[in-house]
Design a protein around this motif. Structure first.
Motif, PDB file in Angstrom:
ATOM      1  N   LEU A  94       0.819  -1.202   0.000  1.00  0.00           N
ATOM      2  CA  LEU A  94       0.000   0.000   0.000  1.00  0.00           C
ATOM      3  C   LEU A  94       0.857   1.258   0.000  1.00  0.00           C
ATOM      4  N   LEU A  95       1.977   1.237   0.737  1.00  0.00           N
ATOM      5  CA  LEU A  95       2.868   2.384   0.732  1.00  0.00           C
ATOM      6  C   LEU A  95       3.423   2.609  -0.669  1.00  0.00           C
ATOM      7  N   GLY A  96       3.795   1.526  -1.324  1.00  0.00           N
ATOM      8  CA  GLY A  96       4.307   1.639  -2.686  1.00  0.00           C
ATOM      9  C   GLY A  96       3.291   2.247  -3.627  1.00  0.00           C
ATOM     10  N   LEU A  97       2.057   1.805  -3.542  1.00  0.00           N
ATOM     11  CA  LEU A  97       1.004   2.341  -4.403  1.00  0.00           C
ATOM     12  C   LEU A  97       0.729   3.800  -4.077  1.00  0.00           C
ATOM     13  N   GLU A  98       0.763   4.139  -2.803  1.00  0.00           N
ATOM     14  CA  GLU A  98       0.461   5.504  -2.392  1.00  0.00           C
ATOM     15  C   GLU A  98       1.509   6.502  -2.873  1.00  0.00           C
ATOM     16  N   ILE A  99       2.764   6.072  -3.016  1.00  0.00           N
ATOM     17  CA  ILE A  99       3.785   7.021  -3.471  1.00  0.00           C
ATOM     18  C   ILE A  99       3.924   7.009  -4.983  1.00  0.00           C
ATOM     19  N   GLY A 100       3.089   6.228  -5.677  1.00  0.00           N
ATOM     20  CA  GLY A 100       3.053   6.339  -7.126  1.00  0.00           C
ATOM     21  C   GLY A 100       3.500   5.143  -7.919  1.00  0.00           C
ATOM     22  N   ALA A 101       3.658   3.963  -7.283  1.00  0.00           N
ATOM     23  CA  ALA A 101       3.953   2.758  -8.062  1.00  0.00           C
ATOM     24  C   ALA A 101       2.733   2.377  -8.885  1.00  0.00           C
ATOM     25  N   ASP A 102       2.965   1.741 -10.030  1.00  0.00           N
ATOM     26  CA  ASP A 102       1.872   1.387 -10.932  1.00  0.00           C
ATOM     27  C   ASP A 102       1.379  -0.042 -10.736  1.00  0.00           C
ATOM     28  N   ASP A 103       2.223  -0.914 -10.219  1.00  0.00           N
ATOM     29  CA  ASP A 103       1.803  -2.288  -9.979  1.00  0.00           C
ATOM     30  C   ASP A 103       2.778  -2.906  -8.987  1.00  0.00           C
ATOM     31  N   GLU A 151     -10.370  24.108 -12.580  1.00  0.00           N
ATOM     32  CA  GLU A 151      -9.432  24.744 -13.504  1.00  0.00           C
ATOM     33  C   GLU A 151      -7.987  24.321 -13.252  1.00  0.00           C
ATOM     34  N   MET A 152      -7.788  23.468 -12.258  1.00  0.00           N
ATOM     35  CA  MET A 152      -6.427  23.083 -11.878  1.00  0.00           C
ATOM     36  C   MET A 152      -6.043  21.734 -12.472  1.00  0.00           C
ATOM     37  N   GLU A 153      -4.901  21.699 -13.148  1.00  0.00           N
ATOM     38  CA  GLU A 153      -4.407  20.427 -13.676  1.00  0.00           C
ATOM     39  C   GLU A 153      -3.818  19.615 -12.527  1.00  0.00           C
ATOM     40  N   VAL A 154      -4.106  18.316 -12.525  1.00  0.00           N
ATOM     41  CA  VAL A 154      -3.584  17.428 -11.489  1.00  0.00           C
ATOM     42  C   VAL A 154      -2.691  16.373 -12.129  1.00  0.00           C
ATOM     43  N   THR A 155      -1.673  15.980 -11.410  1.00  0.00           N
ATOM     44  CA  THR A 155      -0.733  14.973 -11.898  1.00  0.00           C
ATOM     45  C   THR A 155      -1.137  13.604 -11.378  1.00  0.00           C
ATOM     46  N   LEU A 156      -1.374  12.677 -12.297  1.00  0.00           N
ATOM     47  CA  LEU A 156      -1.797  11.330 -11.943  1.00  0.00           C
ATOM     48  C   LEU A 156      -0.771  10.315 -12.414  1.00  0.00           C
ATOM     49  N   THR A 157      -0.647   9.216 -11.669  1.00  0.00           N
ATOM     50  CA  THR A 157       0.157   8.101 -12.167  1.00  0.00           C
ATOM     51  C   THR A 157      -0.562   7.465 -13.341  1.00  0.00           C
ATOM     52  N   SER A 158       0.154   6.616 -14.073  1.00  0.00           N
ATOM     53  CA  SER A 158      -0.451   5.904 -15.197  1.00  0.00           C
ATOM     54  C   SER A 158      -1.690   5.132 -14.762  1.00  0.00           C
ATOM     55  N   THR A 159      -1.591   4.440 -13.632  1.00  0.00           N
ATOM     56  CA  THR A 159      -2.704   3.632 -13.159  1.00  0.00           C
ATOM     57  C   THR A 159      -3.869   4.492 -12.684  1.00  0.00           C
ATOM     58  N   GLU A 160      -3.565   5.566 -11.951  1.00  0.00           N
ATOM     59  CA  GLU A 160      -4.630   6.463 -11.504  1.00  0.00           C
ATOM     60  C   GLU A 160      -5.381   7.048 -12.695  1.00  0.00           C
ATOM     61  N   PHE A 161      -4.632   7.438 -13.722  1.00  0.00           N
ATOM     62  CA  PHE A 161      -5.274   8.010 -14.904  1.00  0.00           C
ATOM     63  C   PHE A 161      -6.220   7.006 -15.556  1.00  0.00           C
ATOM     64  N   ASP A 162      -5.760   5.774 -15.722  1.00  0.00           N
ATOM     65  CA  ASP A 162      -6.590   4.785 -16.409  1.00  0.00           C
ATOM     66  C   ASP A 162      -7.793   4.368 -15.585  1.00  0.00           C
ATOM     67  N   LYS A 206      -6.386  13.701  -4.758  1.00  0.00           N
ATOM     68  CA  LYS A 206      -5.848  14.614  -5.772  1.00  0.00           C
ATOM     69  C   LYS A 206      -6.949  15.466  -6.410  1.00  0.00           C
ATOM     70  N   LEU A 207      -8.141  14.906  -6.590  1.00  0.00           N
ATOM     71  CA  LEU A 207      -9.228  15.631  -7.246  1.00  0.00           C
ATOM     72  C   LEU A 207      -9.982  16.540  -6.287  1.00  0.00           C
ATOM     73  N   GLY A 208      -9.858  16.269  -4.999  1.00  0.00           N
ATOM     74  CA  GLY A 208     -10.482  17.121  -3.991  1.00  0.00           C
ATOM     75  C   GLY A 208     -12.005  17.141  -4.108  1.00  0.00           C
ATOM     76  N   ASP A 209     -12.588  18.316  -3.903  1.00  0.00           N
ATOM     77  CA  ASP A 209     -14.049  18.451  -3.908  1.00  0.00           C
ATOM     78  C   ASP A 209     -14.661  18.199  -5.277  1.00  0.00           C
ATOM     79  N   ASP A 210     -13.846  18.213  -6.331  1.00  0.00           N
ATOM     80  CA  ASP A 210     -14.360  17.962  -7.686  1.00  0.00           C
ATOM     81  C   ASP A 210     -14.493  16.476  -8.004  1.00  0.00           C
ATOM     82  N   SER A 211     -13.990  15.619  -7.125  1.00  0.00           N
ATOM     83  CA  SER A 211     -14.019  14.188  -7.405  1.00  0.00           C
ATOM     84  C   SER A 211     -15.452  13.695  -7.635  1.00  0.00           C
TER      85      SER A 211
END
Length: 226
Positions: A94-103, A151-162, A206-211
């Motif tokens: 879970l720590l690995g996924l939380e810091i941005g690992a994809d798998d 209006e704010m761009e957010v940075t997502l990992t590959s997995t988060e984006f998909d 990451k998406l905050g109140d817009d999620s």
């Protein structure tokens, strides 16, 4: 060995036998492979080689895999990372996924599965047919792999984006964790649906109140406009 048709994969692994086996199967799958056994040198190797993906052992001596991945993400480097570890510890995963690992793969693993997971991560990162998806205050540019909350761009990992893209492609539809795991990660529920929950939590943060992501208790998740 130089990169092959599918691109270069960097294997960061200090157990020579495991590194050689992983490299063998990745090369059979059409990838070029470089092996780096030293955790402290891995960051420099990633920056020098610009691999299409990194297979990263968590339990490295010196600088471990968690520290390497965290440093990459902090520097804005979103090269797909697949963690490998001998420790079947959910906290590590879970720590690995939380810091941005994809798998994530736990030793011992099938080298064929490792190659398949790398292909899946890269397929997700390669983008989809040109389209824009939106739901509520969130919109994404699929081929550009960019996302905005308000209006704010957010940075997502590959997995988060998909994961977000899949939810937005099915607005209002309740999708089970098993469905999401199969569609986004490309493997069966035996891998653990907790992975889905972690990525949803990261997306919401990451998406905050817009999620637009709604939890459907006992089933899964849905993307709702309102």
């Amino acid at each position: 060995m130089g990169s092959a048709g599918r691109g270069l994969v960097l294997v960061v692994e200090d157990e020579a036998a495991i590194a050689e086996l992983a490299a063998l199967y990745l090369r059979r799958d059409g990838f070029g492979v470089e092996v780096e056994p030293d955790g402290a040198k891995a960051l420099a190797a990633i920056r020098r080689l610009r691999p299409v993906a990194v297979v990263l052992d968590i339990g490295l001596s010196g600088m471990d895999g968690i520290e390497i991945c965290r440093a990459l993400r902090a520097a804005g480097d979103w090269t797909p990372v697949l963690f490998v570890t001998a420790r079947d510890d959910e906290l590590d995963r879970l720590l690995g996924l939380e810091i941005g690992a994809d798998d994530y793969l736990t030793k011992p693993f099938s080298p064929r599965e490792l190659a398949a997971r790398v292909r899946t991560v890269l397929r997700r990162a390669s983008g989809s047919p040109a389209t824009t998806l939106a739901c509520g205050g969130v919109r994404i540019d699929v081929p550009g792999r960019r996302a905005w909350a308000g209006e704010m761009e957010v940075t997502l990992t590959s997995t988060e984006f998909d994961l977000l893209a899949y939810l937005l492609r099915h607005p209002g539809q309740v999708l089970s964790r098993d469905q999401l795991l199969s569609a986004v990660w490309g493997y069966a529920a035996a891998a653990g649906t907790r992975t889905v929950d972690v990525h949803v939590a990261q997306l919401r943060a990451k998406l905050g109140d817009d999620s637009p992501i709604r939890t459907v208790r006992g089933i899964g998740y849905a993307a709702d406009a309102g």
